[in-house]
Design a protein around this motif. Structure first.
Motif, PDB file in Angstrom:
ATOM      1  N   VAL A   1       0.841  -1.206   0.000  1.00 20.49           N
ATOM      2  CA  VAL A   1       0.000   0.000   0.000  1.00 20.49           C
ATOM      3  C   VAL A   1       0.870   1.247   0.000  1.00 20.49           C
ATOM      4  O   VAL A   1       0.592   2.226  -0.711  1.00 20.49           O
ATOM      5  CB  VAL A   1      -0.957   0.006   1.203  1.00 20.49           C
ATOM      6  CG1 VAL A   1      -1.763   1.294   1.240  1.00 20.49           C
ATOM      7  CG2 VAL A   1      -1.893  -1.188   1.139  1.00 20.49           C
TER       8      VAL A   1
ATOM      9  N   SER B   1      -0.314  -4.769  -7.228  1.00 17.72           N
ATOM     10  CA  SER B   1      -1.197  -3.709  -7.691  1.00 17.72           C
ATOM     11  C   SER B   1      -1.796  -4.121  -9.024  1.00 17.72           C
ATOM     12  O   SER B   1      -1.136  -4.757  -9.849  1.00 17.72           O
ATOM     13  CB  SER B   1      -0.415  -2.398  -7.832  1.00 17.72           C
ATOM     14  OG  SER B   1      -1.214  -1.389  -8.407  1.00 17.72           O
TER      15      SER B   1
ATOM     16  N   PRO C   1      -4.643  -1.364  -5.208  1.00 17.59           N
ATOM     17  CA  PRO C   1      -3.795  -2.296  -4.446  1.00 17.59           C
ATOM     18  C   PRO C   1      -4.450  -3.663  -4.313  1.00 17.59           C
ATOM     19  O   PRO C   1      -5.656  -3.772  -4.077  1.00 17.59           O
ATOM     20  CB  PRO C   1      -3.656  -1.610  -3.088  1.00 17.59           C
ATOM     21  CG  PRO C   1      -4.863  -0.748  -2.968  1.00 17.59           C
ATOM     22  CD  PRO C   1      -5.191  -0.285  -4.359  1.00 17.59           C
TER      23      PRO C   1
END
Length: 698
Positions: free
Chosen positions: A565, A639, A645
């Motif tokens: 992230v 991703s 994500p």
């Protein structure tokens, strides 16, 4: 006239402050030789209790104590540097933090200004809480403990001095003992409560308070010969140095373990004529001690902001560089902010009003930021979308303390309609639920979700976690109830077992273990983790097959060495990208995937355990490996092509990632099989998407 030795300046106490702050700062910088440096906060508590109680009690004895003067002095000491650090941190956060991070940062800053950040962090702590290095204001928890102590303690001293004047020392000592006993007991039940809150920390400040009252009454430890005094001081130094060097993150703390540095600090304070005190009173130690408050305030936000900007764990060299920069800022803050504002230029009442006004003014931008959801207009819509995806949590995941599955139609559908699937496991299993739920709805069958934090889906074993002392028993009770629900529900034809199988192995240093229900986890050898898991998982499969349930054993998802992230956010926030890339350098990350060397569990021996259990299982058991869906070729995706994500941290799938993995767990050709009564006539098989047992997993 009452003699108050606490009023006399003690350079050795500033030297002791330097020991405290150095140990904390170098612990946060990651130096292994300071693995227990967190005890520096406990040293600060004892020093604070000694000095402040000395002032309070001395003024009370002379009938000069006034609350306005006391709190005005506290405000001049604490608030100017805190306000300055908060203001600079706000500007950095505005450029660096995502909306969600900026909102939480603002909440914590307001809590710090109000003196309740310890309560805020306790209430905010849960399984999915950000890592501590992602919380720029975390260091203020200790200020909260102190301020709450000094909101209560002057009243206690006043009361005791009025009604129990001759027994004031035994009375304070009794309160200290009660707080200590509570700390030891609470640590076994709720470590977070014990760490953050005043009732379990008050005894540490109280020890310093006892010392101050003793000295005011003329009771001193340094009236013996120099050899005795030096021996006492040396014992005190050892009691501090040993925890700093030996304790680590797995040490149950505070509780009884805090007794060593607390008593060590008290012994050093009680022996101002010792050789150790002479050394602590030397200029270098005193200088660091003088700037210790500002250094404590500066070092953590800077380290935290760097960690937020970086995709990878912060390199130690970078951490030390930041610690050095924070020391320079601390020196400047001491001379330009702390010292000028400590001078009492106004009456105590006016001082308090001015600081109250300043607090309201400083709190305003933080409050507005929180109300404006972190000001998402600073960045494009992609950042908001990333946070929305990464912030998703599965409602059917019950947390620590729960012993029964979550209710609700998303977790336990009503009607027992066939065919149905059950997903059981820990948070890794829960992360897969959204994708499985979407497929189930698409194909017209029901999904039961039985998931509990850190609880592997095993009835013959459970997970022992020292930081959650009651968890092993809770997990056993939970899994027993789940097994009973599965036994009673004939509509459930297939059970998916998923989990963070290698967690006790990867967290072995913290004392985490696979243990048999009812066993003492502290006595379980680390090398028994694997055999215990293998035996319990084989038993779980056999029990489910005896119920005529088909079983899917799910290998774990990729476990990254970095935070995916943060990787996608770094690309989306300009200042973060520039700062983060300077810290990280070139680590062979594309915008979408990472090399296998960045995946911690690619060659994990635990994967072989799961495979062996599947291979030895009776017909009706399948093994699915999400690696094949998430890691095509020699790289692992974190991703999607549109920047969404696939993970919410380094190990839990996002809703988007769960949809990718779920297609491997329930492939399209499985739909027709689900409408039969069982797979029991099929052979055991091992699959990536769909592969037979004689095919290697990777």
């Amino acid at each position: 006239m009452h003699n108050n030795p606490v009023r006399t300046y003690r350079p050795d106490i500033d030297g002791l402050r330097s020991v405290a702050v150095i140990s904390v700062v170098l612990f946060h910088a990651g130096l292994r030789s300071f693995s227990g440096g967190f005890v520096g906060v406990d040293i600060f508590f004892v020093i604070s209790g000694y000095l402040i109680t000395g002032h309070i009690y001395g003024d009370i004895l002379k009938s000069e104590f006034k609350f306005t003067r006391f709190y005005a002095r506290r405000a001049r000491r604490i608030l100017p540097a805190l306000f300055f650090v908060l203001a600079v941190s706000f500007l950095i956060g505005f450029l660096l933090l995502s909306p969600g991070e900026f909102r939480k940062f603002s909440h914590s800053a307001v809590a710090a200004m109000l003196g309740f950040s310890n309560v805020y962090y306790w209430l905010s702590s849960n399984y999915f809480s950000p890592a501590s290095d992602q919380l720029p204001m975390l260091m203020t928890w200790s200020l909260g403990v102190e301020e709450q102590f000094y909101m209560v303690f002057p009243w206690i001293i006043l009361f005791l001095n009025r009604y129990f004047k001759r027994a004031i020392l035994p009375a304070i000592a009794s309160l200290v003992v009660l707080s200590f006993i509570f700390s030891v007991a609470a640590l076994k039940i709720n470590p977070a409560f014990t760490f953050y809150l005043l009732p379990t920390r008050a005894w540490e400040l109280g020890i310093g308070g006892i010392l101050a009252v003793m000295e005011t009454k003329g009771l001193r430890l340094d009236r013996g010969g120099s050899a005795v005094v030096n021996a006492i001081a040396l014992i005190g130094a050892i009691l501090i140095v040993v925890p700093i060097c030996v304790y680590n993150d797995s040490t149950p703390f505070p509780g009884a373990a805090a007794l060593l540095p607390v008593l060590g600090s008290a012994l050093l304070i009680a022996t101002p004529s010792s050789i150790v005190a002479f050394a602590l009173g030397s200029r270098p130690f005193v200088f660091i001690g003088l700037v210790s408050y500002s250094w404590y305030l500066w070092h953590w936000p800077l380290l935290s902001f760097a960690s937020v900007a970086s995709v990878w764990p912060l390199p130690q060299s970078t951490a030390l560089l930041i610690v050095g920069l924070s020391f320079i800022l601390a020196v400047l803050t001491y001379y330009l902010v702390e010292k000028p504002f400590r001078r009492p230029g106004l009456s105590n009442g006016r001082t308090l009003w001015r600081y109250a006004t300043a607090l309201a003014v400083f709190a305003l931008p933080f409050a507005l930021t929180a109300l404006l959801a972190g000001v998402p207009q600073r960045f494009g819509s992609q950042v908001t979308r990333i946070e929305e995806i990464a912030g998703g949590r599965e409602a059917c995941l019950v947390s620590y303390g729960a012993t029964a599955p979550a209710l609700g139609s998303n977790c336990q559908p009503a009607g027992n309609t066939e065919p149905a699937i059950a997903l059981i496991g820990d948070s890794h299993a829960a992360a897969l639920a959204p994708g499985l739920r979407a497929i189930a709805q698409e194909r017209g069958y029901q999904l039961y979700v039985f998931t509990k934090t850190s609880c592997p889906p095993l009835t013959d074993a459970t997970r022992y976690m020292p930081n959650h002392p009651l968890h092993a028993a809770e997990c056993s009770a939970y899994n027993a109830k789940v097994l009973g629900l599965l036994r009673e529900n004939d509509a459930i034809k297939k059970v998916i077992l998923a989990g963070y199988w290698s967690a006790p192995m990867r967290e072995a240093e913290t004392g985490s273990r696979y243990i048999s229900p009812g066993a003492n986890g502290a006595e379980q050898a680390e090398n028994q983790n694997g055999p215990t898991l293998e035996s319990a998982l084989a038993s779980q499969v056999a029990q489910l097959r005896a119920m005529n349930k088909d079983v899917v054993l799910l290998q774990d998802v990729p476990l990254f060495n970095f935070n995916p992230v943060r990787a996608v956010l770094q690309r989306a926030i300009p200042f973060r990208a520039a700062f983060g890339r300077w810290i990280d350098g070139d680590r062979d990350l594309t915008p979408y995937d990472a090399p296998m060397k960045a995946v911690a569990n690619f060659n994990d021996p635990v994967r072989d355990i799961i495979t062996r259990v599947a291979e030895k299982s009776p017909p009706g058991v399948a093994l699915v490996d999400p690696f094949n869906a998430l890691c095509p070729g020699a790289r692992c995706s974190f991703s999607a092509a549109d920047g969404a994500p696939l993970f919410i941290d380094n190990q839990h799938l996002s809703t988007v990632g769960s949809e990718v993995a779920a297609r491997a767990v329930l492939p399209a050709d499985d739909e027709e099989k689900m409408r039969t009564t069982s797979f029991s006539d099929k052979q055991s098989w091992v699959t990536g998407i769909v592969r037979h047992i004689d095919t290697p997993v990777r």
